[in-house]
Scaffold this active site. Sequence first.
Site, mmCIF file in Angstrom:
data_model
loop_
_atom_site.group_PDB
_atom_site.id
_atom_site.type_symbol
_atom_site.label_atom_id
_atom_site.label_comp_id
_atom_site.label_asym_id
_atom_site.label_seq_id
_atom_site.Cartn_x
_atom_site.Cartn_y
_atom_site.Cartn_z
ATOM 1 N N SER A 131 4.680 -5.225 -3.838
ATOM 2 C CA SER A 131 4.395 -3.799 -3.914
ATOM 3 C C SER A 131 5.096 -3.045 -2.781
ATOM 4 C CB SER A 131 2.874 -3.577 -3.901
ATOM 5 O OG SER A 131 2.555 -2.288 -4.347
ATOM 6 N N TYR A 132 4.346 -2.331 -1.919
ATOM 7 C CA TYR A 132 4.988 -1.663 -0.786
ATOM 8 C C TYR A 132 5.556 -2.671 0.207
ATOM 9 C CZ TYR A 132 5.900 2.463 2.093
ATOM 10 O OH TYR A 132 6.520 3.485 2.780
ATOM 11 N N HIS A 141 0.788 -6.948 -11.636
ATOM 12 C CA HIS A 141 1.346 -6.552 -10.344
ATOM 13 C C HIS A 141 1.229 -7.658 -9.304
ATOM 14 C CE1 HIS A 141 2.705 -3.449 -7.575
ATOM 15 N NE2 HIS A 141 1.715 -3.730 -6.746
ATOM 16 N N ASP A 154 3.143 -5.389 -15.468
ATOM 17 C CA ASP A 154 2.779 -4.399 -14.453
ATOM 18 C C ASP A 154 3.357 -3.044 -14.821
ATOM 19 O OD1 ASP A 154 2.106 -3.072 -12.082
ATOM 20 O OD2 ASP A 154 3.910 -3.771 -11.056
ATOM 21 N N GLY A 202 0.820 -1.207 0.000
ATOM 22 C CA GLY A 202 0.000 0.000 0.000
ATOM 23 C C GLY A 202 0.861 1.269 0.000
#
Length: 481
Positions: free
Chosen positions: A191-192, A453, A401, A95
């Site tokens: 991701s994060y 992603h 992605d 996130g």
Amino acid sequence: MAPSIGCLLLFLAFSSVTLASARLPERFIYEDRRAEAEREADLVDSLPGQPEIEFRQYAGYVTVNESHGRALFYWFFEAQSKPEEKPVLLWLNGGPGCSSIGYGAMEELGPLLMHKGKPELRFNKHAWNREANLLFLESPIGVGFSYSNTSADLQNLGDEITARDSYTFLVNWFKRFPHLKTQDFYIAGESYGGHYVPQLAEKILDENKKAPKENYINLKGFMIGNALLDDDTDQTGMIDYAWDHAVISDGVLHNIKKNCNFSMEEQTLECSMAMTDYYDVYNIIDMYSLYTPTCVDQPANSTQQKWRIEGAAPKFASKFDGWHKKPAGYDPCVSYDTEAYLNQPKVQKALHANVTGIPYSWTHCSGAIDNWGDAPASILPTIRKLIQGGIRIWVYSGDTDGRIPVTATRQTLNKLGLNITQDWTPWYNHKQVGGWTINYDGLTFVTVRGAGHQVPTFVPKQALQLIEHFLANRDLPKTDF
């Protein structure tokens, strides 16, 4: 009549056991019973619309700060076979502020995936608990069902406290599941998670050097996918990838290259205007998967579209609304079904979730968090430290992605300056090229062909092969089979 020698020996043995039990500190007996009671309370018998499964699942809360009333929510699945021999794998979505339950567990790699268009779950035959005991964590507080009784805690979030609370969670969770404590432990995420996973690994590495024996965590390695790692190259590579994949025009590329310097947090007005033109394109196609459709049947009252947290890395890109769109996945509408399912009171009751009556609905990415206090511009110093610490590291990248694209990750890893031990080589999955891989001294990089992603969502077979080889510390197959 004198007792026989056999009876005498039996008496002595029984007496020894009785004395040994009497000498066992009461604290250990109490802790063992408490752990068993807590574990049994977290056992999930069945969820609404769930298919039959032959392994146990647990869900509930682990307190990470008693004085503030901070507690993190988890969902745990035992391995499908021989859980007593399999490692423990923690999965973290990013996130920041997004849920590992909603994405990782229910739409990517968990054994119970959301059924499209129905308030039901379906069995995932490519679930990662075929290879490991699989643990999902909603972190930090304010994400999903995780909460704090101290409202000010929501204004003091960032990378550091997330790593600290996640570490405390693990220490306390292993006290609840002590039979898994000596097994190998791994972390994975996306991701994060490129921040969360290495930072948590670093925290474990540091604490293991000074923590008491009962708090030791048997960390062996971590794996991160489409991971945010370096603000400069993540943003530069994002633009290069978009132009190379015919998403933006020559003019937009030119204006960004002319006016933006992504090694700096603050940018000019001209750069901001050029980046607005860039993000406009992703209003009509999916940034997280260039070649899949967008959802055209989204509910009018859904919270799925955007969330925004000020101060998260990368500091410049996170100022744009376009950066904060939520991923949709291969089935672009399934996230709406997940949201509806997890907001059902009977589902929450079965999961032992929302026990305090959280004053907002569950959503994939938190609307309760609006500020992020700390986030380093680069995770590469942490990566270097962990390589030196002997931690196994794999980085993988789905190559369709656009959010944190393969181009960006390659540029980022080049910054590490690691020696190449095996250069760019195809790997195979059932006679098809699954992607390419390169082995560095201390790190392995893998591309995953045709994946967006959230790699396990798009190519579940290849993703399962990836985690299988990572956990076994084996190279992916270099020949077709």
